[in-house]
Scaffold this active site. Structure first.
Site, PDB file in Angstrom:
ATOM      1  CG  ASP A  30      -1.872   1.122   1.294  1.00  0.00           C
ATOM      2  OD1 ASP A  30      -2.755   1.180   0.435  1.00  0.00           O
ATOM      3  OD2 ASP A  30      -1.729   1.964   2.210  1.00  0.00           O
ATOM      4  CD  GLU A  33      -2.232   1.741  -3.450  1.00  0.00           C
ATOM      5  OE1 GLU A  33      -3.425   1.841  -3.783  1.00  0.00           O
ATOM      6  OE2 GLU A  33      -1.811   2.140  -2.342  1.00  0.00           O
TER       7      GLU A  33
END
Length: 655
Positions: free
Chosen positions: A336, A365
């Site tokens: 994340d 990400e």
């Protein structure tokens, strides 16, 4: 007191760049210590790093809600506080007391309900029968097809037919709804290679008490970290027993492995739910988080950001990942807000994880939530994956397919022909194919392709918003999947995309109730034709290696864009088999809302052919095997393209 600015030279060298106290500098003792509670029948040892604390007391409990049965001063050696307790302490609970406050052990591997206290467990007793005999799935990243799910969402609805609704065990039940497979049967029938589990570590906001699980005000995706090394208890059948959540998570992973499905764990090492009063900050104030002018930095957008570049933070992240990999046999990790992790840490974790499992699937990400003090050259953003051999989410391809993530704009799938070139770049794996087609990836396996994930509008709702109705959603969903599963790179989609799952038009359902987030399996029954279409697309991808090329050189040799001038049509040519053979695969994508007669001259020109043998292998209904036909350039044959559709042909040059 502000934390120091440090630079890592290698795994053991630290350059101090400020005049902070020596206590801030991790000693060799700290860097090599094995923290947490470590159980044996004869003795349990407890270790925690708290170099700036004058004292730390170990508080022991025999229950998760009773009074302490012992308060034991811990011995300080170079900032590492240690207590060794003789005897069998299995089943005990504990905390650390610092400055008059009780702190849960951030290195915990087990805990009481709701993570109130850490727990002592014998991990060897948490393995289901045969668990240690299983191994990681041997699937290379290029061959991966990833299915993202929230454990609770997958089976919480009564329509799942599951006995263990919303639990780890519910994911792998042989459940069904009116003869429609749910549970593990759905995953096996679909043909995905990996399940991506949204965060399964102990989060902070979900109340694990059974009477509260499923309440409208008691839901979260799990991006609110509390204990990074402990499984979430709301997915367990008994959250009061610290071993049950561990055993049932392992049982779920084992069942998925038995089905040849790998498990990817979503990890959130960029922030914690609490900041100033977090366990880390109470133990070593101002060390674990980045700060700017005395205030906590907020690159995560939720109040803080973890200083991954610091020795002991990096140590925690690396050891946490290794723990999940080895203890639970996790096959891969999704990071994340990976841009908040410094590149040195990322390179080290890649080396460690791939050393244990060469097939480890790693992606994340390439962005952050808000401005960060982490220097730009240290951020893990798009392009930095190229030399470290992992993948990043490809937002440019996503937007080219379907438009911006929450707005009403359209992508190529909805008929926006201005997105054609970037859709083509995505089909090429977003590599540096040419000056005009440059997606920035070194190899296609560095691109994680998707059109929607748990964040933002789910595909069904995005299509509805951009079109103002649902009239063409079925066809556009098929076309989006057509692009996704024939593009070079690693395909990823969210649970329920394969049968038009909706989330009531919410673009951020992170704490919406199961009424919104829970999968309604009646939709699969309603859209079973779409499910079978996606199933066929996955089979098509597996059948043709040219959709799963590993390197830029492979793509450059085997894949070419057909120079189709019509703005709503994209054509791709793939050379199959030996490069000396004149056998090809041709894909044609039409996003127009009308029938179209496409001139085939461009194909003859691209293949330098006068006569072709052609067989359709995929159309708007799924896989097919039409009659092989011979086409002559002089005949002026036109290809009939139906609205919003994809076709795939096997083509052989006769001369």
């Amino acid at each position: 007191m502000n934390g120091p600015s440090m630079t890592i030279v290698d795994n053991t060298t630290l350059l101090e760049e400020t005049k902070n106290e020596k206590a801030w500098i991790p000693t060799i003792t700290a860097r090599t210590a094995h923290f947490g509670a470590h159980y044996s029948l004869e003795e349990t040892s407890f270790r925690v790093w708290a170099p700036t604390q004058p004292s730390v007391t170990l508080r022991l409990y025999t229950s998760d809600d009773g009074e302490a049965v012992a308060n034991i001063p811990m011995e300080n050696v170079d900032g590492v506080y240690t207590a060794n307790l003789p005897g069998d302490w299995k089943g005990a609970f504990y905390t650390f007391e610092v400055q008059g406050k009780e702190v849960v052990d951030p290195y915990s591997v087990a805990c009481s309900i709701n993570g109130r206290r850490s727990a002592v467990v014998d991990l060897s007793e948490t393995d289901p029968p045969g668990f240690r005999d299983t191994s990681y799935v041997k699937i290379s990243p290029a061959d991966a097809i990833i299915y993202e799910m929230h454990v609770g969402d997958y089976s919480f609805s009564t329509t799942s037919g599951a006995q263990y609704r919303g639990k780890y065990l519910g994911v792998t039940e042989n459940s069904s709804y009116h003869a429609i497979e749910t549970g593990i049967g759905h995953l096996k029938a679909l043909g995905v290679t990996h399940v991506h589990l949204m965060p399964i570590f102990k989060n902070f906001t979900v109340d694990e008490r059974p009477e509260r699980v499923g309440a409208e005000d008691n839901y979260n995706w799990g991006y609110d970290p509390h204990l990074f090394n402990v499984p979430e208890g709301s997915y367990a059948t008994d959250p009061y027993d610290p071993t049950v959540r561990i055993r049932e998570l392992k049982a779920m992973i084992q069942a998925l492995h038995d089905a040849d499905i790998g498990v990817v764990m979503d990890v959130v090492y960029n922030h914690t739910y609490r900041t100033e009063d977090s366990e880390w900050n109470q133990l070593v104030p101002d060390y674990y988080y980045r700060k700017v002018d005395g205030a906590f930095a907020n690159g995560s957008g939720v109040g803080n950001e973890i200083a991954s570049e610091r020795i002991m933070v990096r140590k925690f992240i690396l050891e946490s990942l290794s723990y999940w990999q080895k203890e639970y046999k996790i096959d891969g990790f999704r990071f994340d807000l990976m841009a908040l992790l410094d590149q040195t840490t990322v390179r080290l974790l890649m080396e460690r994880l791939r050393r244990e499992n060469p097939y480890a699937l790693i992606y994340g990400e390439p962005w952050y939530g808000a401005p960060t003090p982490l220097p730009e050259e240290e951020r893990t953003t798009w392009g930095t994956q190229n030399d470290a051999n992992f993948a990043l989410f490809n937002a440019r391809f996503r937007d080219a397919l379907c438009g911006d993530i929450n707005g009403a704009s359209r992508g190529f799938v909805q008929g926006n022909t201005e997105a054609k070139q970037w859709a083509e770049v995505g089909l090429l794996g977003s590599i540096r194919y040419s000056k005009a087609y440059n997606g920035g990836a070194k190899d296609p396996i560095h691109s994680l392709n998707y059109f929607s994930a748990h964040d933002n509008l789910i595909l069904e709702d995005k299509l509805s918003l951009s079109l103002g109705n649902r009239e063409h959603n079925e066809a556009m969903t098929r076309l989006a999947f057509g692009f996704l599963l024939t593009a070079e790179g690693i395909p990823f989609f969210h649970a329920g995309n394969d049968f038009r799952r909706s989330k009531a038009m919410l673009d951020n359902s992170y704490r919406a109730p199961y009424l919104v987030n829970g999968i309604d399996w009646r939709e699969k029954a309603k859209h079973r034709d779409l499910f079978h279409y996606v199933q066929d697309l996955i089979a098509l991808r597996k059948a043709y290696p040219v959709f799963r090329l590993r390197s830029k050189e492979d793509v450059a040799q085997r894949v070419h864009i057909l120079g189709i001038k019509h703005p709503s049509v994209i054509g791709m040519v793939y050379q199959r088999g030996d490069l000396s053979e004149r056998k090809y695969l041709v894909t044609v994508y039409h996003s127009g809302w009308w029938n179209l007669d496409a001139d085939t001259t461009v194909l003859f020109d691209a293949l330098h052919a006068e006569r072709l043998c052609v067989q359709r292998v995929f159309d708007r209904f799924g896989r097919t095997r039409s009659n092989r036909v011979e086409l002559d350039r002089r005949a002026g044959i036109h290809l009939q393209l139906e609205p919003i559709s994809m076709l795939v042909f096997e083509v052989e040059v006769l001369y």
